[in-house]
Design a protein around this motif. Structure first.
Motif, PDB file in Angstrom:
ATOM      1  N   ALA A 142       0.831  -1.208   0.000  1.00  0.00           N
ATOM      2  CA  ALA A 142       0.000   0.000   0.000  1.00  0.00           C
ATOM      3  C   ALA A 142       0.865   1.258   0.000  1.00  0.00           C
ATOM      4  O   ALA A 142       0.509   2.272  -0.599  1.00  0.00           O
ATOM      5  N   LEU A 143       2.029   1.179   0.645  1.00  0.00           N
ATOM      6  CA  LEU A 143       2.880   2.371   0.722  1.00  0.00           C
ATOM      7  C   LEU A 143       3.412   2.798  -0.644  1.00  0.00           C
ATOM      8  O   LEU A 143       3.607   3.977  -0.911  1.00  0.00           O
ATOM      9  N   GLY A 144       3.649   1.816  -1.516  1.00  0.00           N
ATOM     10  CA  GLY A 144       4.213   2.151  -2.830  1.00  0.00           C
ATOM     11  C   GLY A 144       3.190   2.145  -3.951  1.00  0.00           C
ATOM     12  O   GLY A 144       3.556   2.235  -5.123  1.00  0.00           O
ATOM     13  N   ALA A 145       1.906   2.038  -3.592  1.00  0.00           N
ATOM     14  CA  ALA A 145       0.873   1.907  -4.627  1.00  0.00           C
ATOM     15  C   ALA A 145       0.549   3.242  -5.282  1.00  0.00           C
ATOM     16  O   ALA A 145       0.407   4.260  -4.611  1.00  0.00           O
ATOM     17  N   GLU A 146       0.421   3.219  -6.594  1.00  0.00           N
ATOM     18  CA  GLU A 146      -0.018   4.425  -7.322  1.00  0.00           C
ATOM     19  C   GLU A 146      -1.549   4.401  -7.384  1.00  0.00           C
ATOM     20  O   GLU A 146      -2.145   4.287  -8.454  1.00  0.00           O
ATOM     21  N   ASP A 147      -2.174   4.506  -6.206  1.00  0.00           N
ATOM     22  CA  ASP A 147      -3.632   4.335  -6.148  1.00  0.00           C
ATOM     23  C   ASP A 147      -4.347   5.667  -6.263  1.00  0.00           C
ATOM     24  O   ASP A 147      -5.271   5.953  -5.530  1.00  0.00           O
ATOM     25  N   TYR A 148      -3.874   6.503  -7.176  1.00  0.00           N
ATOM     26  CA  TYR A 148      -4.510   7.797  -7.404  1.00  0.00           C
ATOM     27  C   TYR A 148      -4.822   7.895  -8.895  1.00  0.00           C
ATOM     28  O   TYR A 148      -4.290   7.107  -9.696  1.00  0.00           O
ATOM     29  N   PRO A 149      -5.673   8.830  -9.276  1.00  0.00           N
ATOM     30  CA  PRO A 149      -6.050   8.906 -10.696  1.00  0.00           C
ATOM     31  C   PRO A 149      -4.809   9.040 -11.579  1.00  0.00           C
ATOM     32  O   PRO A 149      -3.913   9.823 -11.294  1.00  0.00           O
ATOM     33  N   GLY A 150      -4.758   8.228 -12.624  1.00  0.00           N
ATOM     34  CA  GLY A 150      -3.609   8.270 -13.528  1.00  0.00           C
ATOM     35  C   GLY A 150      -2.482   7.339 -13.119  1.00  0.00           C
ATOM     36  O   GLY A 150      -1.516   7.160 -13.853  1.00  0.00           O
ATOM     37  N   GLY A 151      -2.581   6.744 -11.913  1.00  0.00           N
ATOM     38  CA  GLY A 151      -1.523   5.842 -11.458  1.00  0.00           C
ATOM     39  C   GLY A 151      -1.624   4.477 -12.133  1.00  0.00           C
ATOM     40  O   GLY A 151      -2.651   4.128 -12.695  1.00  0.00           O
ATOM     41  N   ASP A 152      -0.536   3.736 -12.064  1.00  0.00           N
ATOM     42  CA  ASP A 152      -0.499   2.398 -12.640  1.00  0.00           C
ATOM     43  C   ASP A 152      -0.579   1.390 -11.486  1.00  0.00           C
ATOM     44  O   ASP A 152       0.335   1.316 -10.653  1.00  0.00           O
ATOM     45  N   ARG A 153      -1.682   0.622 -11.460  1.00  0.00           N
ATOM     46  CA  ARG A 153      -1.920  -0.265 -10.300  1.00  0.00           C
ATOM     47  C   ARG A 153      -0.978  -1.457 -10.261  1.00  0.00           C
ATOM     48  O   ARG A 153      -0.927  -2.180  -9.276  1.00  0.00           O
ATOM     49  N   THR A 154      -0.206  -1.668 -11.326  1.00  0.00           N
ATOM     50  CA  THR A 154       0.648  -2.859 -11.344  1.00  0.00           C
ATOM     51  C   THR A 154       2.048  -2.566 -10.835  1.00  0.00           C
ATOM     52  O   THR A 154       2.884  -3.456 -10.781  1.00  0.00           O
ATOM     53  N   VAL A 155       2.321  -1.313 -10.505  1.00  0.00           N
ATOM     54  CA  VAL A 155       3.693  -1.018 -10.101  1.00  0.00           C
ATOM     55  C   VAL A 155       3.790  -0.618  -8.641  1.00  0.00           C
ATOM     56  O   VAL A 155       2.811  -0.220  -8.013  1.00  0.00           O
TER      57      VAL A 155
END
Ligand SMILES: *Cc1c(COP(=O)(O)O)cnc(C)c1O
Length: 864
Positions: free
Chosen positions: A353-366
């Motif tokens: 969760a700390l490194g998740a790009e869980d915001y609009p435009g983010g890439d959920r696989t990285v």
């Protein structure tokens, strides 16, 4: 026969020469002229032959020579004085010691360090900056412990193939031949740092200790016999390999690094760090290890430990270029931090969760290391004012509901270490003419009075030194490329010590546009060969080993510079490193830089040139956008609004050529009766007098101490006090606020005095807010007010916190306040509710905000 093992046999020095060892083992020699002089006088010819590397010098000097020195009274006296000077430098109180309440120790983590050419543990700007940071911290007495990796092959050294293609060599380094000592337990066994790996494997490392003046530097090295073969290779080379290899390096740097610090402090009694500075995302795992320590050692929950750790963490982001941001496949991180290797105190889903790009435009696989760095640090900064703004845009998604201007990313503009980069002749001149500048960095305006002839004499000398060294390097490079001696006679008068010399040296990622100057080759030729005002250009730069495009650019330059017609006026010098960098920034009249704005986060080489009396000719990017003032050099106009990159390059290249022809060359060759370029010297004096105090790394480190380290230590202490009551309280509060937030609403907004307001009047604002399960003490209700633009967006609004004015029934609360109408013109305001806690330095921290539904006709600005 090839040797199967190599190692370095250390010389045993005669007793009277023992202090030499002390001097060699402290890297302060790399910026201390008297120490370097002393080393040179041990054996002047050998000193040059070993590339001015004092460890090699002592390793190779003849015993007879040592015996003679041991009986040489004058040499011994100098040796004694120099060693005494070092001891005084290491122990006397300095700037930091006069400050109160400052952190007892700061840990500084970086994947690379540029300390000296003899320690090739850097690839470019990031490492050089880290090295300059340590040196300036040492000079100021800032108690830093630095952590990094020791790469057995460092970064590559560059040469050229016959057809101008970059070739890489990774010469092996023997740590015993470097100014390092092994960190040992009190019983003499070398310290082992261990990091758990999947499949019951373990990554182990020994720890080398370097001394950078007052700063101990811990370098982790996985090349130990008790590692399995794969683990031994982890620290083989800087940024080598992809995926797993890089992740392992970063686990060792971050997790292993914290463990190395603990071992160092335990063994030496050194104060434990109160603040951790993460220099770019690569070192980000250090936050996980600190969380683990707090959970395991103090019984905190993960969220509580996170608060305690991040309060004392500073994260610096260094690039707006997406390729420069470290990202791993999410499943790779899951594999290393999960499964059987999962630490129950650091659950893998929290890590992810700390490194998740869980915001609009983010890439959920990285898994994004910079994003994790920001979540693990309460204080974040970019490295120039412009880069701060760009970073707030780039990472704004992490603070969802807030305007870009409120995104909590600040900036500290980089600086350079004068002792490392300024030519000795410039120092000597300054010490004679403006001693206060050298002694205390005060009185820079005195530079304006220094006689032009003196400055010009030193500039000529430095230019000539560059020319002489460049010819030698050029010959060497051509020989390696297979040219015969007979073909090389032209190199004897390549370049000219009296011709305007432009330097252009950098790494070669595409945004730096190595070949922009060649877009119009005819025009470039004309510049170089101008009969009255010729220009010569010295170029250097390494391409990343995997960057074929960059290597093609180098090949293009090399091909052009090999042309018989121009080869005496434009040269490419291979193997850009600190030694070549120093030569260039000291010897060039003009430092050129033409990145694609705004991709150069800061840039520091132009600062080094400025301190040596060079003038900058640059795109307004990074530091130059901040400090270019119209008289300290030239700004290449940037066409950054343009959609077509081709057209943009064309325009910017044409502007660059135009500037050199019409302004730079004209000013340089405009001489008075005494042969001096008056106007040019005016610019040089102005550059040094005004930029001098700004571009120093000591200014940068002071900014970090005052704006970041000090406040971070205070926050960390507040979190840790009373058995981490602060961290426990803050974590519980955040959880409660996050849960309750969906119900928080602004129900009613009313302003009086809006009808015909005049400057000086006050606008009374009354608001009713539904706080749901929260108390008034959990939130701030704010009016944002100020100028509005054509779209009703508030421009750089001011904020006023409203006072709670009593209950309004059903958990609702009334708020009221008065907004001053301090200026005429279009004015607007908006209202918002944000979480508020005394331990949080900024409003945006949780990314939560509640706004009223904007009613008809009311200006509610741009508040979302
Ligand atoms: C200063 C320096 C850099 C960084 O310079 P930029 O201006 O960021 O390109 C890179 N490499 C070396 C060897 C340097 O001395």
């Amino acid at each position: 026969m090839k040797a199967i093992r190599r190692f370095t046999v250390r010389t045993v020095l005669p007793e009277p020469l023992r202090p030499l060892e002390e001097l060699v083992l402290n890297l302060r020699w790399s910026w201390h002229h008297e120490t370097l002089d002393l080393f040179r006088d041990v054996d002047p010819a050998l000193w040059e032959a070993v590339g001015r590397d004092p460890v090699r010098l002592l390793g190779e000097v003849a015993p007879e020579r040592l015996a003679r020195l041991a009986a040489d009274r004058r040499f011994l006296r100098r040796l004694h004085d120099t060693a005494e000077d070092l001891r005084e430098y290491l122990t006397a109180p300095r700037w930091y010691q006069a400050r109160g309440a400052a952190p007892a120790c700061v840990a500084y983590f970086s994947p690379e360090y540029g300390i000296a050419a003899a320690l090739p543990q850097y690839s470019g700007g990031l490492g050089i900056l880290a090295g300059d940071h340590l040196k300036a911290a040492s000079d100021l007495g800032v108690p830093i412990i630095a952590v990094g990796l020791l790469y057995r092959h460092g970064y590559f050294s560059q040469s050229l193939s016959p057809d101008g293609w970059q070739l890489e060599r990774y010469p092996p380094l023997d740590p015993n031949g470097l100014p390092l000592t092994l960190l040992r337990e009190p019983d003499g066994t070398p310290v082992r740092v261990r990091v758990g790996l999947p499949k019951d494997r373990e990554l182990r490392a020994q720890v080398w200790l370097a001394r950078v003046g007052r700063v101990p530097q811990l370098l982790l090295d996985s090349d130990v016999e008790d590692n399995d073969p794969e683990a031994r290779e982890v620290t083989d080379r800087l940024y080598g390999g992809g995926g797993d290899h890089r992740l392992l390096q970063e686990m060792l740097l971050g997790i292993g690094g914290v463990r190395a610090i603990r071992a160092y402090c335990r063994i030496t009694g050194h104060a434990e760090p109160e603040v951790f500075h993460t220099n770019e995302g690569h070192a980000g795992f250090l936050g996980l290890e600190r969380i683990r320590e707090l959970v395991t050692g103090h019984g905190l929950g993960f969220g509580e430990a996170l608060e305690a750790a991040r309060a004392g963490t500073v994260f610096t982001t260094h690039t707006p270029v997406p390729a420069g941001i470290d990202r791993f496949p999410r499943e790779l991180v899951a594999r290393y931090f999960g499964g059987a290797n999962e630490d129950p105190d650091v659950p893998v889903e929290h890590v992810l969760a700390l490194g998740a790009e869980d915001y609009p435009g983010g890439d959920r696989t990285v898994f994004n290391m910079a994003v994790m760095g920001m979540r693990l640090a309460q204080r974040v900064n970019g490295v120039s004012a412009l880069h701060g703004r760009v970073s707030r845009e780039m990472f704004g998604g992490l603070w969802g509901g807030f305007d870009t201007a409120e995104v909590p990313i600040g900036s500290v503009t980089n600086g350079v270490h004068a002792g490392t980069w300024v030519a000795r002749e410039v120092f000597d001149l300054a010490a004679r003419e403006v001693p206060s500048v050298v002694e205390s960095s005060r009185g820079w305006e005195g530079v304006l009075e220094v006689e032009g002839g003196e400055i010009w004499r030193v500039r000529r000398l430095l230019r000539e030194r560059l020319v002489v060294d460049a010819r030698r390097r050029l010959r060497e490079a051509w020989r390696r490329r297979g040219a015969s001696e007979a073909e090389l006679s032209w190199t004897e008068d390549a370049l000219d010590p009296d011709v305007l010399t432009i330097g252009f040296a950098r790494r070669v990622p595409s945004y730096k546009r190595l070949t922009l100057m060649m877009r119009d080759e005819r025009r470039l030729r004309a510049l170089l060969l101008d009969p009255d005002r010729p220009v010569q250009i010295v170029i250097a730069g390494k391409a990343h080993p995997a960057d074929e495009g960059g290597k093609r650019l180098i090949q293009d330059i090399v091909r052009f510079a090999g042309d018989e017609e121009v080869r005496h006026r434009i040269v490419f010098l291979p193997d850009y490193d600190m030694a070549l960098g120093r030569l260039l920034v000291q010897g060039c009249d003009v430092w050129m830089n033409n990145p694609l704005r705004p991709l150069e986060a800061c840039g520091t080489s132009g600062m080094k040139a400025a301190l040596n009396g060079g003038l900058n000719l640059s795109i307004l990017d990074g530091w130059w956008e901040e400090w270019y003032d119209g008289r300290n050099g030239w700004a290449i106009p940037s066409a950054d609004g343009l959609a077509s990159p081709e057209r943009r390059d064309e325009l910017e290249a044409a502007a660059l050529h135009g500037l050199i022809e019409d302004q730079v060359a004209v000013a340089f060759y405009d001489r008075d009766a005494a042969g001096l370029p008056r106007r040019w010297l005016e610019m040089v004096r102005h550059t040094i007098a005004t930029l001098g105090p700004k571009v120093l790394a000591s200014r940068m480190v002071r900014d970090y101490v005052e704006g970041y380290y000090g406040p971070a230590a205070a926050s960390a202490r507040a979190m840790a006090a009373d058995g981490f009551a602060g961290a426990r309280g803050l974590a519980a509060w955040k959880r409660r606020v996050r849960e309750a937030w969906p119900r928080v609403a602004v129900e009613h907004v009313e302003g009086s005095g809006e009808e015909s307001p005049q400057v000086g009047a006050r606008l009374a604002v009354r608001v009713v807010v539904d706080l749901g399960a929260l108390d008034p003490g959990d939130v701030a209700v704010e009016v944002a007010y100020g100028r509005v633009d054509d779209t009703d967006a508030l421009v750089e609004p001011s904020y006023l916190e409203l006072e709670a004015a009593g209950p309004a029934g059903d958990g609702r609360v009334r708020y009221a306040g008065e907004v001053p109408l301090a200026r005429s013109g279009a004015f607007g305001y908006g209202v918002r509710v944000v979480p508020s806690h005394p331990a949080l330095p900024v409003r945006a921290e949780l990314g939560l905000v509640a706004l009223p539904p904007a009613p008809e006709g009311m200006t509610n600005g741009d508040l979302r």
